[in-house]
Design an enzyme around this catalytic site. Structure first.
Site, PDB file in Angstrom:
ATOM      1  N   HIS A   1      -8.318  11.674  -1.804  1.00 31.74           N
ATOM      2  CA  HIS A   1      -7.861  10.377  -2.306  1.00 31.74           C
ATOM      3  C   HIS A   1      -7.572  10.529  -3.792  1.00 31.74           C
ATOM      4  CE1 HIS A   1      -7.757   6.140  -3.342  1.00 31.74           C
ATOM      5  NE2 HIS A   1      -7.764   5.834  -2.060  1.00 31.74           N
TER       6      HIS A   1
ATOM      7  N   HIS B   1     -11.829  12.781   0.798  1.00 30.81           N
ATOM      8  CA  HIS B   1     -11.930  11.412   1.277  1.00 30.81           C
ATOM      9  C   HIS B   1     -11.905  11.267   2.789  1.00 30.81           C
ATOM     10  CE1 HIS B   1     -11.504   7.096   1.171  1.00 30.81           C
ATOM     11  NE2 HIS B   1     -10.311   7.126   1.712  1.00 30.81           N
TER      12      HIS B   1
ATOM     13  N   GLU C   1      -6.897   2.198  -3.112  1.00 30.30           N
ATOM     14  CA  GLU C   1      -5.456   2.245  -3.288  1.00 30.30           C
ATOM     15  C   GLU C   1      -4.925   0.841  -3.592  1.00 30.30           C
ATOM     16  OE1 GLU C   1      -3.419   5.065  -0.833  1.00 30.30           O
ATOM     17  OE2 GLU C   1      -2.012   3.529  -0.192  1.00 30.30           O
TER      18      GLU C   1
ATOM     19  N   ARG D   1      -0.780   9.414  -0.345  1.00 33.69           N
ATOM     20  CA  ARG D   1      -1.922   9.962  -1.086  1.00 33.69           C
ATOM     21  C   ARG D   1      -1.814  11.447  -1.390  1.00 33.69           C
ATOM     22  NH1 ARG D   1      -6.683   6.614   2.082  1.00 33.69           N
ATOM     23  NH2 ARG D   1      -6.187   4.628   1.092  1.00 33.69           N
TER      24      ARG D   1
ATOM     25  N   ARG E   1      -2.850  10.772   6.198  1.00 34.81           N
ATOM     26  CA  ARG E   1      -3.017   9.386   6.635  1.00 34.81           C
ATOM     27  C   ARG E   1      -2.539   8.423   5.562  1.00 34.81           C
ATOM     28  NH1 ARG E   1      -6.596   5.566   5.550  1.00 34.81           N
ATOM     29  NH2 ARG E   1      -8.264   6.850   4.682  1.00 34.81           N
TER      30      ARG E   1
ATOM     31  N   GLN F   1      -7.868  14.833   3.622  1.00 34.41           N
ATOM     32  CA  GLN F   1      -7.198  14.028   2.596  1.00 34.41           C
ATOM     33  C   GLN F   1      -8.038  13.916   1.334  1.00 34.41           C
ATOM     34  OE1 GLN F   1      -6.500   9.519   2.979  1.00 34.41           O
ATOM     35  NE2 GLN F   1      -4.449  10.400   3.030  1.00 34.41           N
TER      36      GLN F   1
ATOM     37  N   LEU G   1     -14.982   6.048  -4.569  1.00 33.65           N
ATOM     38  CA  LEU G   1     -13.631   5.563  -4.312  1.00 33.65           C
ATOM     39  C   LEU G   1     -13.223   4.383  -5.192  1.00 33.65           C
ATOM     40  CD1 LEU G   1     -11.171   5.661  -2.331  1.00 33.65           C
ATOM     41  CD2 LEU G   1     -12.394   3.984  -0.958  1.00 33.65           C
TER      42      LEU G   1
ATOM     43  N   PHE H   1       0.855  -1.184   0.000  1.00 36.00           N
ATOM     44  CA  PHE H   1       0.000   0.000   0.000  1.00 36.00           C
ATOM     45  C   PHE H   1       0.891   1.234   0.000  1.00 36.00           C
ATOM     46  CE2 PHE H   1      -4.608   0.751   1.298  1.00 36.00           C
ATOM     47  CZ  PHE H   1      -5.104  -0.215   0.444  1.00 36.00           C
TER      48      PHE H   1
END
Lengths: 321, 566
Positions: B232, B345, B245, B276, B380, B230, B242, B116
């Protein structure tokens, strides 16, 4: 961009005020790509703030927004309006609340009944101490082929579309319901579960043999789950754990026996094998008619050609299961 | 009046974990209040996975997980809280596994892990691309097993306290429309994020409107690091829905209109798996500089290309993504690349809470996305939010048990119920000069303009002014539906008013933070400034209704700030 004038017929009902549900019509210009949920929100925003419906994630994972679109349960959020119009060859969409549940208001139904029913059926893992480690220093081993047996059933988002269209639910107050029974099966084949096949007894207590295999639950599931598949397998497990002395199990066993004997379904013996003398008496008038019209075969049947091969195939299939 | 030892507000991962923890203690009365049926909560929409240094695929350790998290946070996270979370991660993953959570598996039967963004190793445990969904289902099943009491489809209106201790909440039963006070010795808020401030382009559910966060603000309590939101990198072109990721974790490429994997210019080593904030800025830069795509409707985007992963891998690891792309974009990722653009996000900021979820008011806790502990700092990492919610849900539940066992109920001022009833009544009798839909859209536009992915002084000032103007105009919004049963017109209005309250708390500290850190990127101050801004912003609403900004130090244990390169 392509746009269409669409007539929405939406079922309205406020039990506090209205004697019975009625349809209200709204016209909306719909651009290509618009979903049923977007249309509902636009009608609420621009024409009628009193229209009541549920919605949350708008990406087909929370299960809030299932409604009937031209008669079929759908997640409003992922249903493209143009697709529906083309499928039905119409410019009208009828939106109604789901069936088999009370209406709270407009498109909002009362979920208490299906969810309470699910709760009664122990939809949780009871860890098997042989498989699930006692400490948090280790994980249980679950092999990919074991996961495969129940993985699709964990996709269920509790949207109650299947419950809405379930034939058995309509007629049997005690019937467990499609997504509920499928969840029982999900745990019955999870290697971590202590109850394992014994869970099929829960299915039995909740009338799983009353499923008529109409397949509607699988047809309407927005997550492509086949609850009926789970129910059939749960029935199989119930026979494995010895719940054989009931019409459902006997019916299945009669099919099985028939195939072993001749490779064909022995319809003459079926009522006897399923329900005993009672079954014969019940089916007697039809039986007599069949004999008179030359539709009935002899109770003794000759095996089909290559019967041995069929038996081999059946045995192989059972091993795979 | 309803009364519980512990009242948990919100039934996502944090709320349900807190509930599970408290249900183990016999004799306590506990209830979970949620505005949706529990399994609808937005935890279920989390796709890609949950981080834990299990080391099942490559050697790993909680220390490395903590370092990656701190670095990802651009050194704004409180390191003691990060260490606690990463240390607990493997055990809590196994705890959920023991509850029946159907993780994807390796051939040897252990939990599978995938790479990730911003992580040094494949550390993200997953269940295909439906990790949050199965987690939510599993936790809910266990709550049913333990007989947890639920108040489903109840809406939080206010948090009641006496300046020292919490007394309970005021909430509305959506089914009847009745407004009720609920007494509780402890209240755990687990009400989720507020990215719906960016209404027109967000991955969030319609109801992620920061209800708990706004209630805490109105109750005069502090919010922390609110400027950090954030975006995304990969939201679907039209809807902002969404795309996990995990799609890049499995090897997906980002492609511009020159056919280039443009991430090589921005993060040569990590490429598509940079954090991100960086990937989102890279995509926006490509679009701004003319290397994006544009469709007939005027949507601009880049491509997320999964085709080279092959049919089998896509069907096995990313089945839900495939279906979303087909249903919402008419694109099958097996055949065609997916058009994507960043989407609002996640809220790094939130209710100021310590590492046991405690707020300055005794008995009032916050856990999950509504809280700012802070473990995510300025940005994050993917896979850390599902971890955050279960760890701090559990810890706040544990601490609440101890707290309530030694104390009685605080007095509940019944006029608080009346106050909320009057607030609602006034919405029915307002003049209706302003429309909810228009204001909500204006708020979204001005927040994207002034407090979006790229920020600068002038735009933020305009935004602050405009948000304050919208707040005034919002007083003229009217609820037209006169019924009390499931009045979604009323609910949507209350949610919008929460968003308006929150919007101001994002812009104000954003203006004052004159540096770039994580998701807060200022074109007029493009560098991080540790000397002046290695600190948390704290916003409170004074008695006069005005916001007050202050600052709070960051907890640093062993990871000294360094330049963030990927």
């Amino acid at each position: 961009m392509e746009k269409r004038e669409v007539l929405f017929r939406i079922k309205r009902f406020n039990p506090k005020k209205d004697e019975k549900p009625y349809f209200q019509e709204y016209k909306l210009t719909v651009p290509k790509g618009m979903t049923v949920l977007e249309a509902l929100q636009q009608i609420k925003d621009t024409q009628d703030p009193t229209l009541a419906f549920r919605a949350f994630c708008r990406s087909a994972i929370c299960g809030s927004c299932a409604v009937k679109v031209n008669g079929f349960p759908k997640l409003a959020c992922k249903t493209q309006i143009f697709n529906e119009l083309d499928k039905f060859g119409t410019d009208t969409l009828t939106l109604e609340p789901l069936d088999n549940m009370e209406i709270i208001r407009d498109l909002i139904v009362d979920w208490d009944k299906p969810f309470k029913r699910m709760e009664e059926m122990k939809p949780w893992l009871v860890p098997d101490p042989e498989v699930v480690p006692k400490t948090l220093d280790e994980e249980s081993r679950v092999y990919p082929n074991e996961l495969k047996k129940f993985d699709s059933f964990t996709d269920c988002i509790l949207c109650t579309s299947c419950f809405s269209s379930c034939t058995a639910t309509q007629i049997d107050e005690n019937y467990g319901g499609p997504f509920q029974l499928a969840r029982v099966y999900r745990f019955a084949v999870d290697p971590r579960d202590a109850l394992k096949a014994e869970r099929s007894k829960i299915g039995y207590a909740f009338d799983m043999w009353n499923c008529v295999r109409c397949n509607k639950c699988a047809d309407v599931c927005p997550k492509h789950i086949s609850p009926v598949d789970g129910i059939m397998k749960l029935r199989g497990l119930s026979i494995d754990v010895g719940l054989k002395d009931n019409p459902g199990a006997r019916h299945v066993m009669a099919f099985y026996k028939s195939l072993l004997e001749s490779g064909m379904l022995n319809e003459v013996l079926l009522p006897l094998r399923t329900k005993g003398i009672k079954g014969v008496l019940e089916n007697l008038p039809v039986g007599i008619k069949m004999i008179l019209r030359g539709k009935a075969h002899s109770p003794v049947m000759k095996p089909i050609g290559e019967h041995e091969t069929l038996i081999k195939v059946m045995k192989a299939a059972m091993e795979v299961e | 009046m309803l009364q519980f030892d512990i009242l948990i507000v919100g039934a996502g991962g944090a709320g349900l974990y807190a509930a599970l923890e408290t249900s183990k203690r016999k004799g306590l009365s506990v209830a979970v209040l949620s505005k949706v049926y529990p399994t609808r909560s937005h935890t279920g929409a989390a796709q890609g996975g949950i981080n834990a240094a299990l080391g099942n695929v490559a050697p790993d350790s909680p220390e490395k997980h903590a370092y990656d998290t701190v670095k990802g946070s651009d050194f704004l996270a409180d390191q003691d809280a990060v260490e606690l979370m990463c240390e607990m991660a493997p055990k809590i993953i196994r705890e959920m596994e023991h509850m029946g959570l159907p993780f994807s598996r390796l051939k040897d039967g252990r939990i599978a892990q995938r790479p990730f963004g911003g992580a040094s190793f494949p550390r993200t445990c997953y269940a295909a691309d439906k990790t949050g969904h199965v987690m939510l289902q599993t936790l809910y099943e266990q709550c049913l097993k333990n007989g947890v009491k639920f108040l489903n489809e109840w809406f939080l209106l206010s948090v009641v306290h006496n300046g020292d201790r919490v007394s309970g909440v005021v909430a509305m039963d959506l089914r009847t429309g009745g407004v009720h006070g609920i007494r509780a010795k402890a209240v755990i808020l687990a009400t989720g994020g507020h990215a719906r401030v960016y209404w027109n382009r967000t991955s969030n559910a319609l109801g992620n409107t920061g209800d708990g966060t706004a209630a805490v603000l109105r109750a005069g309590l502090p919010l922390k690091d609110m400027e950090f939101v954030q975006f995304h990198p990969t939201g679907l072109r039209r809807t902002g829905i969404l795309v996990t990721e995990g799609a890049r974790g499995e090897g997906g490429y980002l492609i511009n209109n020159k056919g280039e994997r443009f991430m090589k210019k921005y993060a040569p080593e990590k490429m598509e798996l940079a954090p991100r904030d960086m990937v989102s800025r890279a995509i926006e830069t490509e679009i701004m500089e003319g290397r994006g795509f544009r469709d007939d409707e005027g949507n601009e985007f880049v491509y997320l290309d999964l085709r080279h992963l092959g049919r089998k891998k896509i069907l096995e690891r990313l089945p839900q993504i495939r279906e979303l792309a087909i249903d919402f974009e008419g694109v099958d990722p097996i055949e065609e690349p997916i058009p994507v653009r960043p989407t609002a996000h996640y809220s790094m900021g939130g209710i100021d809470a310590d590492k046991l979820g405690r707020t300055p008011i005794k008995g009032l806790y916050a856990a999950g996305e509504c809280a700012c502990i802070s473990v995510h700092g300025a940005n994050r990492l993917g896979g850390n939010s599902l971890l955050d919610i279960v760890v701090f849900g559990k810890l706040s539940g544990e601490d609440a048990i101890n707290y309530v066992s030694e104390i009685g109920f605080a007095p509940f001022d019944e006029s608080e119920v009346k106050k909320e009833e009057e607030r609602i009544d006034s919405l029915f009798s307002s003049d209706g000069k302003e429309k909810l839909v228009d204001l909500r859209s204006e708020l979204s536009d001005v927040m994207s303009y002034g407090a979006g992915i790229f920020r600068e002084e002038k735009r933020m000032r305009e935004a602050l002014e405009k948000v304050r103007e919208i707040k005034e105009r919002a007083k003229h919004v009217k609820v037209y539906d006169g019924e009390r049963t499931f009045n979604t017109n009323l609910q949507q209005t209350l949610e919008f008013l929460n968003l308006v309250d929150i919007a101001e708390t994002i812009v104000l500290p954003a203006l004052e933070r004159k540096e770039s850190r994580g998701a807060h990127y200022r074109t007029d101050y493009p560098k991080r400034d540790d000397e002046n801004f290695l600190k948390h912003s704290v916003v409170e609403r004074g008695e006069d209704g005005e916001l007050r900004l202050s600052w709070k130090p960051v907890v640093i244990t062993k990871y000294q700030p360094e330049e963030r390169k990927y």
